[in-house]
Write a protein that holds these residues in place. Structure first.
Motif, short mmCIF file in Angstrom:
data_model
loop_
_atom_site.label_atom_id
_atom_site.label_comp_id
_atom_site.label_asym_id
_atom_site.label_seq_id
_atom_site.Cartn_x
_atom_site.Cartn_y
_atom_site.Cartn_z
N LEU A 257 0.84 -1.18 0.00
CA LEU A 257 0.00 0.00 0.00
C LEU A 257 0.89 1.24 0.00
O LEU A 257 1.95 1.26 0.61
N ASP A 258 0.44 2.28 -0.68
CA ASP A 258 1.19 3.54 -0.70
C ASP A 258 1.26 4.14 0.71
O ASP A 258 0.48 3.79 1.60
N ARG A 259 2.17 5.07 0.86
CA ARG A 259 2.40 5.71 2.16
C ARG A 259 1.11 6.33 2.70
O ARG A 259 0.82 6.22 3.90
N ASP A 260 0.31 6.99 1.85
CA ASP A 260 -0.90 7.64 2.33
C ASP A 260 -1.91 6.63 2.87
O ASP A 260 -2.57 6.89 3.89
N ALA A 261 -2.02 5.49 2.20
CA ALA A 261 -2.95 4.45 2.66
C ALA A 261 -2.49 3.89 4.00
O ALA A 261 -3.31 3.64 4.90
N ARG A 262 -1.19 3.70 4.14
CA ARG A 262 -0.68 3.19 5.41
C ARG A 262 -0.77 4.24 6.51
O ARG A 262 -0.98 3.90 7.69
N ALA A 263 -0.65 5.50 6.14
CA ALA A 263 -0.81 6.57 7.13
C ALA A 263 -2.24 6.57 7.68
O ALA A 263 -2.45 6.82 8.88
N ALA A 264 -3.20 6.27 6.83
CA ALA A 264 -4.58 6.19 7.30
C ALA A 264 -4.75 5.01 8.26
O ALA A 264 -5.44 5.14 9.28
N LEU A 265 -4.13 3.88 7.95
CA LEU A 265 -4.17 2.74 8.87
C LEU A 265 -3.49 3.09 10.20
O LEU A 265 -3.97 2.72 11.28
N ALA A 266 -2.38 3.81 10.10
CA ALA A 266 -1.66 4.20 11.32
C ALA A 266 -2.52 5.10 12.19
O ALA A 266 -2.48 5.02 13.42
#
Length: 272
Positions: free
Chosen positions: A71-80
């Protein structure tokens, strides 16, 4: 005298072992051949070598990595933000685009024309679709990844942390339970697309930080603009993968169709 099975620095695994892996893939009739190895084990190098050897024999072959489906950084940032801060780090279960991975492998199996996703680890984002290489009519696909085929743990096994990262940054177990649920619920459909699985088994998890440190230095030499991790950062980084890696070590020798032990120097332990 038979060729040495030892990998050579900068050159990967010896030809004899590469040939044996390709023969194993072809003899099995696999369309999707999986190579699983923990971090730094040489799985990406082996996949590239097997692909090159197959193509030299006129066998149209594609190579994809589990890493291509981050997943791109933005998608993982949302999970974080929504689940747990440790999900900002790519790689553990729950940080891959599994729909894209399954669709890509299905198209490759069918021999269709397909664009192969590629992930830019420096930019921490998938490359634009126009930059993805295209293949058509692949007879064989080599699919490599650090946890291919690994099953989830029992919930009871998650109670105790396995390292300092879990102990200090996942005290309530939210992160590891999220990753384990993803591994149980979402990843089997991807694993089922692998026709035959080779597991490159290290001597134990304790060698992985050293292998990953060697890999970090090699990556930095090859990509000078890339920000290198320090030894301490590498030590922390591999802790994100330790739990699932240990589960792979416990389970994959009875799941993979072929397990090859590696020495601390990545020497395959195979009979001549």
């Amino acid at each position: 005298m038979a060729p040495s099975p030892h990998p050579t620095s900068g050159n990967g695994f010896a030809d004899a072992f590469v040939a044996r892996v390709l023969d194993d893939a072809l003899a099995s009739g696999a369309r999707i051949y999986g190579i699983c190895g923990l971090q730094g084990s040489g799985k990406s190098t082996l996949a590239a070598q097997v692909t090159a050897r197959a193509q030299a024999r006129g066998i149209r072959t594609a190579t994809v990595s589990l890493d291509d489906f981050y997943l791109d950084r933005d998608a993982r940032a949302a999970l974080a933000r929504d689940v747990h801060p440790l999900l900002a780090t790519r790689g553990p279960p729950g940080t891959h685009d599994l729909a894209l991975a399954c669709a890509t492998l299905d198209a490759l199996r069918a021999g269709a024309e397909v664009a192969l996703p590629r992930f830019d680890k420096i930019a921490d984002a998938r490359l634009p679709r126009g930059d993805w290489p295209c293949v058509e009519g692949a007879r064989l696909t080599i699919f490599e990844g650090w946890c291919l085929g690994t099953p989830a743990e029992d919930d009871a096994a998650l109670a105790e942390p396995v390292n300092g990262l879990e102990r200090n940054e996942d005290r309530d177990g939210v992160w590891r339970r999220h990753c384990n649920r993803a591994l149980a619920r979402d990843y089997p459909r991807l694993w089922r697309r692998i026709d035959r699985l080779l597991f490159l088994r290290p001597p134990g998890f304790d060698i992985v930080p050293e292998w990953r440190w060697q890999q970090e230095r090699a990556l930095q030499a090859a990509q000078p603009r890339r920000r290198a991790m320090s030894r301490a950062e590498v030590e922390r980084f591999v802790q994100h993968y330790e739990r699932v890696s240990r589960q792979a070590l416990r389970t994959l020798p009875t799941i993979a169709q072929w397990t090859v032990g590696l020495s601390a120097d990545r020497v395959p332990n195979v009979a001549p």
